[in-house]
Enzyme design. Structure first.
Site, PDB file in Angstrom:
ATOM      1  N   ASP A 198       0.848  -1.179   0.000  1.00 47.29           N
ATOM      2  CA  ASP A 198       0.000   0.000   0.000  1.00 47.29           C
ATOM      3  C   ASP A 198       0.889   1.236   0.000  1.00 47.29           C
ATOM      4  OD1 ASP A 198      -2.405   1.478   0.377  1.00 47.29           O
ATOM      5  OD2 ASP A 198      -3.188  -0.206   1.552  1.00 47.29           O
ATOM      6  N   ASP A 238      -3.057   4.528  -2.638  1.00 48.58           N
ATOM      7  CA  ASP A 238      -4.168   5.023  -1.832  1.00 48.58           C
ATOM      8  C   ASP A 238      -4.706   6.350  -2.390  1.00 48.58           C
ATOM      9  OD1 ASP A 238      -5.627   4.718   0.759  1.00 48.58           O
ATOM     10  OD2 ASP A 238      -4.658   6.625   1.249  1.00 48.58           O
ATOM     11  N   GLU A 283      -6.610   3.400  -5.925  1.00 52.21           N
ATOM     12  CA  GLU A 283      -7.878   3.583  -5.214  1.00 52.21           C
ATOM     13  C   GLU A 283      -8.416   4.947  -5.611  1.00 52.21           C
ATOM     14  OE1 GLU A 283      -9.670   3.506  -0.702  1.00 52.21           O
ATOM     15  OE2 GLU A 283      -8.045   4.864  -1.210  1.00 52.21           O
ATOM     16  N   HIS A 303     -10.910  -3.183   3.866  1.00 53.82           N
ATOM     17  CA  HIS A 303     -10.742  -2.745   5.260  1.00 53.82           C
ATOM     18  C   HIS A 303     -11.536  -1.483   5.586  1.00 53.82           C
ATOM     19  CE1 HIS A 303      -8.212  -0.336   2.794  1.00 53.82           C
ATOM     20  NE2 HIS A 303      -8.038   0.518   3.785  1.00 53.82           N
ATOM     21  N   ASP A 304     -12.182  -0.886   4.603  1.00 57.17           N
ATOM     22  CA  ASP A 304     -12.968   0.332   4.835  1.00 57.17           C
ATOM     23  C   ASP A 304     -14.469   0.058   4.805  1.00 57.17           C
ATOM     24  OD1 ASP A 304     -10.770   2.048   4.974  1.00 57.17           O
ATOM     25  OD2 ASP A 304     -10.769   2.427   2.815  1.00 57.17           O
TER      26      ASP A 304
HETATM   27  O1  LIG Z   1     -15.697   6.949  -0.592  1.00 61.34           O
HETATM   28  P1  LIG Z   1     -14.776   7.562  -1.607  1.00 61.34           P
HETATM   29  O2  LIG Z   1     -14.755   9.078  -1.551  1.00 61.34           O
HETATM   30  O3  LIG Z   1     -15.061   7.028  -2.999  1.00 61.34           O
HETATM   31  O4  LIG Z   1     -13.274   7.152  -1.223  1.00 61.34           O
HETATM   32  C1  LIG Z   1     -12.777   5.858  -1.213  1.00 61.34           C
HETATM   33  C2  LIG Z   1     -12.152   5.515   0.126  1.00 61.34           C
HETATM   34  O5  LIG Z   1     -11.186   6.530   0.409  1.00 61.34           O
HETATM   35  C3  LIG Z   1     -10.606   6.515   1.707  1.00 61.34           C
HETATM   36  O6  LIG Z   1      -9.803   5.356   1.883  1.00 61.34           O
HETATM   37  C4  LIG Z   1      -8.384   5.318   1.909  1.00 61.34           C
HETATM   38  O7  LIG Z   1      -7.717   6.476   2.387  1.00 61.34           O
HETATM   39  C5  LIG Z   1      -7.862   6.780   3.769  1.00 61.34           C
HETATM   40  C6  LIG Z   1      -6.821   7.820   4.066  1.00 61.34           C
HETATM   41  O8  LIG Z   1      -5.536   7.351   3.728  1.00 61.34           O
HETATM   42  C7  LIG Z   1      -7.696   5.569   4.698  1.00 61.34           C
HETATM   43  O9  LIG Z   1      -8.226   5.896   5.958  1.00 61.34           O
HETATM   44  C8  LIG Z   1      -8.424   4.347   4.166  1.00 61.34           C
HETATM   45  O10 LIG Z   1      -8.209   3.231   4.983  1.00 61.34           O
HETATM   46  C9  LIG Z   1      -7.940   4.130   2.745  1.00 61.34           C
HETATM   47  O11 LIG Z   1      -8.433   2.940   2.164  1.00 61.34           O
HETATM   48  C10 LIG Z   1     -11.723   6.541   2.744  1.00 61.34           C
HETATM   49  O12 LIG Z   1     -11.181   6.496   4.053  1.00 61.34           O
HETATM   50  C11 LIG Z   1     -12.670   5.371   2.569  1.00 61.34           C
HETATM   51  O13 LIG Z   1     -13.703   5.402   3.540  1.00 61.34           O
HETATM   52  C12 LIG Z   1     -13.263   5.433   1.180  1.00 61.34           C
HETATM   53  O14 LIG Z   1     -14.032   4.262   0.954  1.00 61.34           O
END
Ligand SMILES: O=P(O)(O)OC[C@H]1O[C@H](O[C@H]2O[C@H](CO)[C@@H](O)[C@H](O)[C@H]2O)[C@H](O)[C@@H](O)[C@@H]1O
Length: 538
Positions: free
Chosen positions: A95, A190, A242, A316-317
């Protein structure tokens, strides 16, 4: 295409297997389970961040890009993991969180101390814009006592990097190359589509400011440069971006092979079909028509334009898809296999999130104090502020928290599911009834093995084009794949009741390739039944 027959398994290292008893999963825990992963059949492991970090956002707040957080092990452990994984025919995907760093990172600390060179690593302004942080509140915070503000699209401890500065870009390319030199062939970038902020940084009250920094044309330039300076010359490289709140048009551009940007993209639109008015912290049954339409739009348009999707239900989200889309009280196993077939037989690269292969579920935590995730905690406070009672707010957190999928992996029915001999950093879930020891020879695991095998054996699964079928059916999500005269029809009943449809004459003499039920009558699907029919030879 060298990547189209691959399947990627996501491990949240903090929750996979703890070999030291400190309650936190570690790299040696992953090494211990390589035989299990090989038996499943996957090709690559995506590991969430394990770098030094204050853990304010569980590792997505990195304070050192090229070291290992001692809680997870040592660099020697990492090198052994790469070696042992390759011995098992498994590659690693790391990542890369290149949009922001922790404010504890030395770059930010030097900037705060007044170093002008490092101040230009961040996005500083005299006046904040009206942008909203993705984790709530303003996206700007005071930059020490300088009178300036720094941008943080995520937590206040995650400062956005200034990609317009070539020194920042080079420093980040060095990070990617550092890990590539260690034998890593996969990179997950990310929230990479928000790195290119508009030069003018204007107010944009509508949409929380997103149009000022999402999918900007300059991001494509950055990705081409990233490709050229890092993984572009590595024929084994597989990359995934992502993409936050993205569009099909942009994902085509990010992934078309002639553009030299990325291999594939994650988008999240299909996981927002149970949001009321687009708001995550609400409770609403999922909208099947919307889900089906999104799958068709992304499937067809990416196929026609030569783009490539990353296919997934869980990460994980996200709370577990089983809890969101399936009547799990009555159909957990059937529902799990249907969800699997609906993406593994589609066009794109399937991702399996740890525990999905045995049908793990969301936990049912009793109190808000059981939750650890910063986003969930902020959301709970926000819900209370907006008038929800404590119990209403907890019900929403239970359904939507990212901690749902971050609970420890259930290996057996011993204490904490065999994840740790200590106290787990996050409470375990239903490990007594669902665990690897009990379910590894079960229906769900075997079904995943079969789907992974099919992708390797059948080019139509790996490479076939995608066409929507039964576009408006109220219960069935169906698509056709086509490859050199061969055709495959995939039918998935997304309901807990029988669904009837008009059989297609073309498939009258078809061979039944996949069926998650005991029998099949063309024209009728049992609850959560999935079938794949093939014509034109196997
Ligand atoms: O829901 P979106 O606006 O389409 O965004 C997608 C995801 O983005 C974020 O995830 C990632 O970045 C975060 C910060 O580094 C981190 O907390 C997370 O674990 C990463 O996967 C956001 O936090 C997610 O909830 C969204 O699904």
């Amino acid at each position: 295409m060298s990547f189209s027959d691959k399947v990627i398994y996501q491990i949240y290292p903090k929750s996979f297997l703890d070999t030291t008893g400190n309650g936190i999963g570690d790299l040696r825990g992953i090494i211990q389970k390589l035989d299990y992963l090989k038996e499943l059949g996957i090709d690559m492991l995506w590991l969430n961040p394990f770098y030094p970090s204050p853990q304010r956002d569980n590792g997505y707040d990195i304070s050192d890009y090229t070291a290992i957080n001692p809680d997870f092990g040592t660099m020697a452990d990492f090198e052994e993991l790469v070696y042992q994984a390759k011995q098992h025919g498994i590659e690693l995907m790391l990542d890369m969180v290149l949009n922001h760093v922790s404010i504890e990172h030395e770059w930010f600390q030097k900037a705060l101390a007044g170093d002008a060179d490092y101040q230009d690593f961040f996005i500083l302004r005299d006046e904040p814009t009206d942008w909203v942080s993705k984790f709530g509140g303003s996206a700007w915070a005071p930059f020490g006592d300088t009178g300036k503000y720094y941008l943080h699209l995520y937590d206040v401890t995650q400062a956005d990097l200034n990609w317009r500065n070539p020194k920042v870009r080079q420093a980040l390319y060095d990070v990617v190359n550092f890990w590539q030199d260690k034998g890593v062939n996969g990179f997950r970038f990310d929230v990479i589509n928000v790195i290119g902020k508009d030069a003018k940084l204007r107010n944009h009250a509508a949409n929380d400011g997103k149009p000022e920094y999402t999918d900007k044309p300059i991001t494509h330039d950055y990705l081409r440069e990233l490709n050229e300076k890092t993984f572009g010359k590595n024929p084994s490289a597989i990359t995934v971006g992502e993409m936050s709140s993205t569009t099909i048009e942009n994902c085509v551009l990010y992934t078309r092979s002639d553009r030299h940007e990325l291999t594939m993209t994650f988008n999240f639109h299909h996981l927002k079909v149970d949001y009321e008015n687009g708001q995550k912290w609400t409770l609403q049954r999922f909208d099947f028509a919307k889900l089906r339409q999104l799958f068709h739009d992304w499937g067809e348009q990416m196929s026609q334009a030569g783009g490539w999707n990353a296919l997934f239900w869980n990460n994980h989200d996200q709370p577990r898809a089983l809890n969101r889309f399936i009547d799990v009280q009555h159909f957990r196993v059937k529902g799990a296999t249907m969800l699997a077939a609906s993406i593994h037989l589609s066009r794109g690269t399937p991702y399996i999130y740890m525990g999905e292969e045995i049908g793990m579920l969301d936990p049912n935590f009793d109190t808000i104090t059981d939750y650890v995730d910063v986003e969930s905690k902020n959301a709970y406070q926000m819900l209370l502020k907006h008038g929800k009672s404590a119990s209403e707010a907890l019900t929403i957190i239970k359904a939507k928290s990212r901690d749902n999928s971050r609970i420890p992996m259930a290996w057996d029915n011993s204490a904490n599911g065999g994840f740790t001999t200590g106290t787990p950093w996050l409470k375990a879930g239903y490990y007594e009834s669902i665990n690897v020891a009990k379910d590894k020879d079960g229906e769900i695991f075997k079904f995943y093995q079969m789907l992974i095998r099919l992708r390797k054996e059948m080019p139509i699964v790996a490479e076939g084009n995608y066409h929507a079928v039964y576009r408006d059916d109220a219960n069935i999500y169906a698509f056709e794949r086509e490859w050199h005269g061969q055709r495959m029809l995939v039918l998935n009943n997304f309901t807990n009741h029988i669904a009837n449809y008009e059989p297609l004459a073309t498939y009258k003499d078809a061979t039944l390739l996949v069926n998650n039920d005991v029998s099949f009558t063309d024209g009728q699907l049992q609850p959560y039944q999935s079938v794949a029919l093939i014509i034109g030879g196997i």
